[in-house]
Design an enzyme around this catalytic site. Sequence first.
Site, PDB file in Angstrom:
ATOM      1  N   HIS A  96       0.866  -1.184   0.000  1.00  0.00           N
ATOM      2  CA  HIS A  96       0.000   0.000   0.000  1.00  0.00           C
ATOM      3  C   HIS A  96       0.904   1.236   0.000  1.00  0.00           C
ATOM      4  O   HIS A  96       2.141   1.117   0.002  1.00  0.00           O
ATOM      5  CB  HIS A  96      -0.963  -0.034   1.190  1.00  0.00           C
ATOM      6  N   HIS A 147       3.970   1.355   2.265  1.00  0.00           N
ATOM      7  CA  HIS A 147       5.180   0.665   1.773  1.00  0.00           C
ATOM      8  C   HIS A 147       5.888   1.520   0.715  1.00  0.00           C
ATOM      9  O   HIS A 147       7.114   1.630   0.710  1.00  0.00           O
ATOM     10  CB  HIS A 147       4.809  -0.671   1.110  1.00  0.00           C
ATOM     11  N   GLY A 180       8.767   0.741   8.609  1.00  0.00           N
ATOM     12  CA  GLY A 180       7.718   1.689   9.000  1.00  0.00           C
ATOM     13  C   GLY A 180       7.644   1.876  10.508  1.00  0.00           C
ATOM     14  O   GLY A 180       7.798   0.922  11.270  1.00  0.00           O
ATOM     15  N   LYS A 225       5.010   2.576  12.076  1.00  0.00           N
ATOM     16  CA  LYS A 225       3.752   2.032  12.614  1.00  0.00           C
ATOM     17  C   LYS A 225       4.033   0.796  13.473  1.00  0.00           C
ATOM     18  O   LYS A 225       3.449   0.609  14.509  1.00  0.00           O
ATOM     19  CB  LYS A 225       2.787   1.659  11.483  1.00  0.00           C
ATOM     20  N   ASP A 226       4.982  -0.028  12.995  1.00  0.00           N
ATOM     21  CA  ASP A 226       5.375  -1.221  13.755  1.00  0.00           C
ATOM     22  C   ASP A 226       6.519  -0.807  14.684  1.00  0.00           C
ATOM     23  O   ASP A 226       7.674  -1.181  14.474  1.00  0.00           O
ATOM     24  CB  ASP A 226       5.804  -2.332  12.797  1.00  0.00           C
ATOM     25  N   SER A 241      -1.794  -3.585   5.770  1.00  0.00           N
ATOM     26  CA  SER A 241      -2.375  -4.647   4.932  1.00  0.00           C
ATOM     27  C   SER A 241      -3.567  -5.278   5.630  1.00  0.00           C
ATOM     28  O   SER A 241      -4.490  -5.796   4.989  1.00  0.00           O
ATOM     29  CB  SER A 241      -1.330  -5.726   4.647  1.00  0.00           C
TER      30      SER A 241
HETATM   31  O1  PAF Z   1       6.708  -5.533   8.821  1.00  0.00           O
HETATM   32  C1  PAF Z   1       6.680  -6.532   8.067  1.00  0.00           C
HETATM   33  O2  PAF Z   1       6.093  -6.521   6.981  1.00  0.00           O
HETATM   34  C2  PAF Z   1       7.398  -7.793   8.505  1.00  0.00           C
HETATM   35  O3  PAF Z   1       7.310  -7.977   9.867  1.00  0.00           O
HETATM   36  C3  PAF Z   1       8.869  -7.846   8.026  1.00  0.00           C
HETATM   37  C4  PAF Z   1       9.696  -6.758   8.653  1.00  0.00           C
HETATM   38  C5  PAF Z   1       8.936  -7.748   6.517  1.00  0.00           C
HETATM   39  C6  PAF Z   1       9.480  -9.192   8.438  1.00  0.00           C
HETATM   40  O4  PAF Z   1       8.791 -10.263   7.896  1.00  0.00           O
END
Ligand code: PAF
Length: 282
Positions: free
Chosen positions: A34, A37, A149, A151-152, A188
Amino acid sequence: MQIISKADQLREKLGVWRAAGDRIAMVPTMGNLHDGHLSLIRIAKQHADRVVVSIFVNPTQFAQGEDFENYPRTLERDQLKLKKVSAHLLFVPEVETIYPFGLDRATTVSVPAFSQDLCGSFRPGHFDGVASVVTRLFALVQPDVAVFGQKDYQQLLVIRRLAEDLNLAVQVIAGPTLREKDGLAMSSRNQYLTDAERKIAPALHRVLSKTAEALQSGNRDFAVLENQGLKELQASGFTPDYVSIRHAESLAVPGHDDGQLVVLAAAHLGAARLIDNVLVEI
Ligand code: PAF
Protein backbone atom coordinates in the site's frame (compact mmCIF):
# COMPACT_ATOMS: atom_id res chain seq x y z
CA MET A 1 12.75 -3.94 -12.35
CA GLN A 2 14.33 -7.35 -12.05
CA ILE A 3 12.52 -10.11 -10.16
CA ILE A 4 14.68 -12.72 -8.46
CA SER A 5 13.75 -15.64 -6.24
CA LYS A 6 17.05 -17.51 -5.86
CA ALA A 7 19.88 -16.59 -3.49
CA ASP A 8 22.72 -17.16 -6.00
CA GLN A 9 21.07 -14.94 -8.64
CA LEU A 10 20.52 -12.28 -6.01
CA ARG A 11 24.18 -12.39 -4.95
CA GLU A 12 25.33 -12.13 -8.55
CA LYS A 13 23.18 -9.08 -9.25
CA LEU A 14 24.15 -7.35 -6.01
CA GLY A 15 27.82 -8.11 -6.75
CA VAL A 16 27.59 -6.24 -10.06
CA TRP A 17 26.03 -3.21 -8.36
CA ARG A 18 28.58 -3.22 -5.55
CA ALA A 19 31.46 -3.50 -8.01
CA ALA A 20 30.09 -0.36 -9.67
CA GLY A 21 30.21 1.39 -6.28
CA ASP A 22 26.44 1.51 -5.80
CA ARG A 23 24.92 1.95 -2.36
CA ILE A 24 22.16 -0.56 -1.73
CA ALA A 25 18.97 0.00 0.26
CA MET A 26 16.49 -2.64 1.25
CA VAL A 27 12.79 -2.50 2.13
CA PRO A 28 11.65 -5.85 3.55
CA THR A 29 7.89 -6.45 3.24
CA MET A 30 5.33 -9.22 3.32
CA GLY A 31 3.69 -7.82 0.18
CA ASN A 32 0.13 -6.60 -0.34
CA LEU A 33 1.79 -3.25 -0.84
CA HIS A 34 0.00 0.00 0.00
CA ASP A 35 1.05 3.65 -0.06
CA GLY A 36 2.78 3.21 3.31
CA HIS A 37 5.18 0.67 1.77
CA LEU A 38 5.70 2.85 -1.30
CA SER A 39 6.66 5.77 0.94
CA LEU A 40 9.37 3.56 2.51
CA ILE A 41 10.71 2.80 -0.96
CA ARG A 42 10.83 6.53 -1.77
CA ILE A 43 12.80 7.11 1.44
CA ALA A 44 15.13 4.24 0.52
CA LYS A 45 15.81 5.86 -2.85
CA GLN A 46 16.98 9.02 -1.12
CA HIS A 47 19.65 7.02 0.70
CA ALA A 48 20.97 4.67 -1.96
CA ASP A 49 21.58 4.10 -5.66
CA ARG A 50 19.67 0.79 -5.77
CA VAL A 51 16.59 -0.31 -3.89
CA VAL A 52 15.85 -3.97 -3.23
CA VAL A 53 12.32 -4.77 -2.05
CA SER A 54 11.62 -8.21 -0.63
CA ILE A 55 8.22 -9.85 -0.48
CA PHE A 56 8.13 -12.85 1.81
CA VAL A 57 5.25 -13.87 4.07
CA ASN A 58 7.39 -15.19 6.88
CA PRO A 59 5.84 -18.27 8.53
CA THR A 60 7.94 -18.04 11.70
CA GLN A 61 6.41 -14.75 12.84
CA PHE A 62 2.85 -16.10 12.85
CA ALA A 63 1.64 -18.19 15.79
CA GLN A 64 -0.79 -21.10 15.44
CA GLY A 65 -4.26 -19.74 14.72
CA GLU A 66 -2.99 -16.39 13.38
CA ASP A 67 -3.55 -15.19 9.81
CA PHE A 68 -0.56 -16.77 7.99
CA GLU A 69 -2.77 -18.76 5.59
CA ASN A 70 -5.13 -15.84 4.92
CA TYR A 71 -2.48 -13.13 4.76
CA PRO A 72 -3.22 -11.29 1.48
CA ARG A 73 -0.86 -12.39 -1.31
CA THR A 74 -1.12 -10.01 -4.28
CA LEU A 75 2.16 -10.42 -6.14
CA GLU A 76 0.98 -9.23 -9.56
CA ARG A 77 -0.52 -6.02 -8.22
CA ASP A 78 2.55 -5.48 -6.02
CA GLN A 79 4.84 -5.75 -9.05
CA LEU A 80 2.92 -3.02 -10.88
CA LYS A 81 3.17 -0.71 -7.87
CA LEU A 82 6.89 -1.38 -7.52
CA LYS A 83 7.47 -0.56 -11.19
CA LYS A 84 5.66 2.76 -10.69
CA VAL A 85 8.02 3.77 -7.87
CA SER A 86 10.99 2.43 -9.88
CA ALA A 87 12.28 -0.10 -7.36
CA HIS A 88 15.35 -1.77 -8.88
CA LEU A 89 14.96 -5.35 -7.71
CA LEU A 90 12.16 -7.44 -6.26
CA PHE A 91 13.32 -10.42 -4.23
CA VAL A 92 10.57 -13.05 -3.82
CA PRO A 93 12.22 -16.03 -2.15
CA GLU A 94 10.62 -19.40 -1.47
CA VAL A 95 10.56 -20.66 2.13
CA GLU A 96 13.47 -23.02 1.25
CA THR A 97 15.66 -20.09 0.20
CA ILE A 98 15.15 -18.26 3.49
CA TYR A 99 15.16 -21.37 5.71
CA PRO A 100 17.40 -23.87 3.84
CA PHE A 101 17.45 -26.33 6.77
CA GLY A 102 13.70 -26.20 7.31
CA LEU A 103 11.59 -24.35 9.84
CA ASP A 104 11.68 -26.72 12.80
CA ARG A 105 15.39 -26.58 13.53
CA ALA A 106 16.16 -23.19 12.02
CA THR A 107 18.73 -20.96 13.68
CA THR A 108 16.84 -18.20 15.42
CA VAL A 109 17.71 -14.67 16.44
CA SER A 110 16.11 -13.31 19.57
CA VAL A 111 16.16 -9.75 20.88
CA PRO A 112 14.93 -10.22 24.44
CA ALA A 113 15.39 -6.54 25.36
CA PHE A 114 12.42 -5.55 23.20
CA SER A 115 10.53 -8.74 22.36
CA GLN A 116 8.71 -9.96 25.43
CA ASP A 117 6.55 -7.04 26.39
CA LEU A 118 3.56 -5.29 24.73
CA CYS A 119 2.80 -7.12 21.45
CA GLY A 120 5.40 -9.74 22.44
CA SER A 121 3.32 -10.83 25.42
CA PHE A 122 0.20 -11.24 23.26
CA ARG A 123 2.06 -12.85 20.34
CA PRO A 124 4.73 -15.07 21.96
CA GLY A 125 7.55 -15.85 19.53
CA HIS A 126 6.42 -13.20 17.04
CA PHE A 127 9.45 -10.94 17.39
CA ASP A 128 11.87 -13.90 17.33
CA GLY A 129 10.33 -14.73 13.95
CA VAL A 130 10.72 -11.14 12.79
CA ALA A 131 14.29 -10.83 14.10
CA SER A 132 15.26 -14.15 12.52
CA VAL A 133 13.85 -13.41 9.08
CA VAL A 134 15.20 -9.86 8.98
CA THR A 135 18.67 -11.14 9.96
CA ARG A 136 18.45 -13.72 7.15
CA LEU A 137 17.33 -11.06 4.65
CA PHE A 138 20.14 -8.76 5.78
CA ALA A 139 22.62 -11.64 5.38
CA LEU A 140 21.41 -12.28 1.83
CA VAL A 141 21.24 -8.67 0.66
CA GLN A 142 23.84 -7.02 2.94
CA PRO A 143 22.21 -3.63 2.46
CA ASP A 144 23.86 -0.36 3.42
CA VAL A 145 20.48 0.97 4.50
CA ALA A 146 17.16 -0.64 5.40
CA VAL A 147 13.86 1.18 5.85
CA PHE A 148 11.03 0.05 8.15
CA GLY A 149 7.72 1.69 9.00
CA GLN A 150 7.28 3.44 12.31
CA LYS A 151 3.75 2.03 12.61
CA ASP A 152 5.38 -1.22 13.76
CA TYR A 153 7.20 0.66 16.50
CA GLN A 154 8.21 -2.31 18.66
CA GLN A 155 9.40 -4.18 15.55
CA LEU A 156 11.50 -1.16 14.59
CA LEU A 157 13.25 -1.20 17.99
CA VAL A 158 13.80 -4.98 17.75
CA ILE A 159 15.44 -4.56 14.35
CA ARG A 160 17.52 -1.53 15.40
CA ARG A 161 18.82 -3.47 18.39
CA LEU A 162 19.63 -6.62 16.42
CA ALA A 163 21.58 -4.61 13.85
CA GLU A 164 23.53 -2.81 16.58
CA ASP A 165 24.04 -5.87 18.78
CA LEU A 166 25.25 -8.06 15.90
CA ASN A 167 27.40 -5.25 14.51
CA LEU A 168 25.68 -5.38 11.16
CA ALA A 169 26.86 -2.73 8.72
CA VAL A 170 23.33 -1.58 7.97
CA GLN A 171 21.77 1.75 8.84
CA VAL A 172 18.17 1.20 9.97
CA ILE A 173 15.91 4.09 9.02
CA ALA A 174 12.34 4.66 10.22
CA GLY A 175 9.67 5.82 7.78
CA PRO A 176 6.76 7.83 9.23
CA THR A 177 3.35 6.16 9.47
CA LEU A 178 1.11 6.96 6.51
CA ARG A 179 -2.55 7.45 7.40
CA GLU A 180 -5.86 7.43 5.63
CA LYS A 181 -7.74 10.77 5.64
CA ASP A 182 -9.61 9.76 8.82
CA GLY A 183 -6.37 8.95 10.68
CA LEU A 184 -6.35 5.15 10.36
CA ALA A 185 -2.77 3.94 9.93
CA MET A 186 -2.28 2.21 6.58
CA SER A 187 -1.89 -1.53 7.02
CA SER A 188 -2.38 -4.65 4.93
CA ARG A 189 -4.62 -5.94 7.70
CA ASN A 190 -7.10 -3.04 7.26
CA GLN A 191 -8.67 -5.05 4.47
CA TYR A 192 -9.94 -7.60 7.00
CA LEU A 193 -12.32 -4.88 8.27
CA THR A 194 -15.98 -4.93 7.26
CA ASP A 195 -17.54 -1.60 6.17
CA ALA A 196 -18.97 -1.10 9.64
CA GLU A 197 -15.64 -1.90 11.33
CA ARG A 198 -13.78 0.39 8.94
CA LYS A 199 -15.90 3.29 10.25
CA ILE A 200 -14.95 2.43 13.83
CA ALA A 201 -11.23 1.83 13.13
CA PRO A 202 -10.00 5.50 13.20
CA ALA A 203 -10.95 5.57 16.90
CA LEU A 204 -7.64 3.80 17.58
CA HIS A 205 -5.61 6.79 16.40
CA ARG A 206 -8.03 9.24 18.05
CA VAL A 207 -7.57 7.55 21.44
CA LEU A 208 -3.77 7.56 21.08
CA SER A 209 -3.74 11.21 20.00
CA LYS A 210 -5.97 12.19 22.92
CA THR A 211 -3.63 10.39 25.34
CA ALA A 212 -0.63 12.10 23.70
CA GLU A 213 -2.31 15.51 24.11
CA ALA A 214 -2.94 14.82 27.80
CA LEU A 215 0.76 13.97 28.23
CA GLN A 216 1.77 17.12 26.34
CA SER A 217 -0.31 19.22 28.66
CA GLY A 218 1.46 17.83 31.70
CA ASN A 219 -0.72 14.91 32.81
CA ARG A 220 1.55 12.23 34.32
CA ASP A 221 -1.06 9.79 35.60
CA PHE A 222 0.16 7.13 33.19
CA ALA A 223 -1.96 4.30 34.60
CA VAL A 224 -5.12 6.43 34.60
CA LEU A 225 -4.51 7.56 31.01
CA GLU A 226 -3.87 3.98 29.87
CA ASN A 227 -7.07 2.84 31.54
CA GLN A 228 -9.07 5.63 29.97
CA GLY A 229 -7.67 4.68 26.57
CA LEU A 230 -8.66 1.03 27.08
CA LYS A 231 -12.18 2.01 28.10
CA GLU A 232 -12.60 4.34 25.13
CA LEU A 233 -11.46 1.63 22.73
CA GLN A 234 -13.87 -0.85 24.29
CA ALA A 235 -16.70 1.67 24.06
CA SER A 236 -15.94 2.13 20.36
CA GLY A 237 -16.23 -1.61 19.71
CA PHE A 238 -12.59 -2.76 19.92
CA THR A 239 -11.25 -5.58 22.06
CA PRO A 240 -7.96 -4.01 23.10
CA ASP A 241 -4.82 -5.99 23.99
CA TYR A 242 -3.17 -2.95 25.56
CA VAL A 243 -2.81 0.81 25.61
CA SER A 244 0.59 1.66 27.00
CA ILE A 245 2.73 4.74 27.63
CA ARG A 246 6.43 3.95 27.39
CA HIS A 247 9.82 5.57 27.08
CA ALA A 248 10.28 6.06 23.34
CA GLU A 249 13.80 4.59 23.14
CA SER A 250 13.91 1.90 25.82
CA LEU A 251 10.19 0.98 25.85
CA ALA A 252 10.57 0.94 29.64
CA VAL A 253 7.75 2.18 31.86
CA PRO A 254 8.57 5.89 31.93
CA GLY A 255 9.55 7.97 34.91
CA HIS A 256 7.62 11.09 35.86
CA ASP A 257 10.17 13.44 34.22
CA ASP A 258 10.83 11.49 31.02
CA GLY A 259 10.38 13.71 28.00
CA GLN A 260 10.52 11.22 25.13
CA LEU A 261 7.43 9.06 25.25
CA VAL A 262 5.45 6.84 22.94
CA VAL A 263 1.82 5.82 23.37
CA LEU A 264 1.23 2.40 21.85
CA ALA A 265 -1.86 0.28 21.40
CA ALA A 266 -2.96 -3.00 19.90
CA ALA A 267 -6.63 -3.85 19.59
CA HIS A 268 -8.81 -6.39 17.82
CA LEU A 269 -11.67 -5.26 15.61
CA GLY A 270 -13.48 -8.17 13.98
CA ALA A 271 -10.88 -10.30 12.18
CA ALA A 272 -8.22 -7.56 12.29
CA ARG A 273 -5.66 -6.93 14.99
CA LEU A 274 -4.65 -3.28 14.55
CA ILE A 275 -1.61 -1.58 16.06
CA ASP A 276 -0.69 2.08 16.16
CA ASN A 277 1.45 4.52 18.14
CA VAL A 278 2.02 8.22 18.64
CA LEU A 279 5.32 9.77 19.72
CA VAL A 280 5.26 12.47 22.36
CA GLU A 281 8.20 14.82 22.85
CA ILE A 282 7.90 17.07 25.88
O1 PAF B 1 6.71 -5.53 8.82
C1 PAF B 1 6.68 -6.53 8.07
O2 PAF B 1 6.09 -6.52 6.98
C2 PAF B 1 7.40 -7.79 8.51
O3 PAF B 1 7.31 -7.98 9.87
C3 PAF B 1 8.87 -7.85 8.03
C4 PAF B 1 9.70 -6.76 8.65
C5 PAF B 1 8.94 -7.75 6.52
C6 PAF B 1 9.48 -9.19 8.44
O4 PAF B 1 8.79 -10.26 7.90
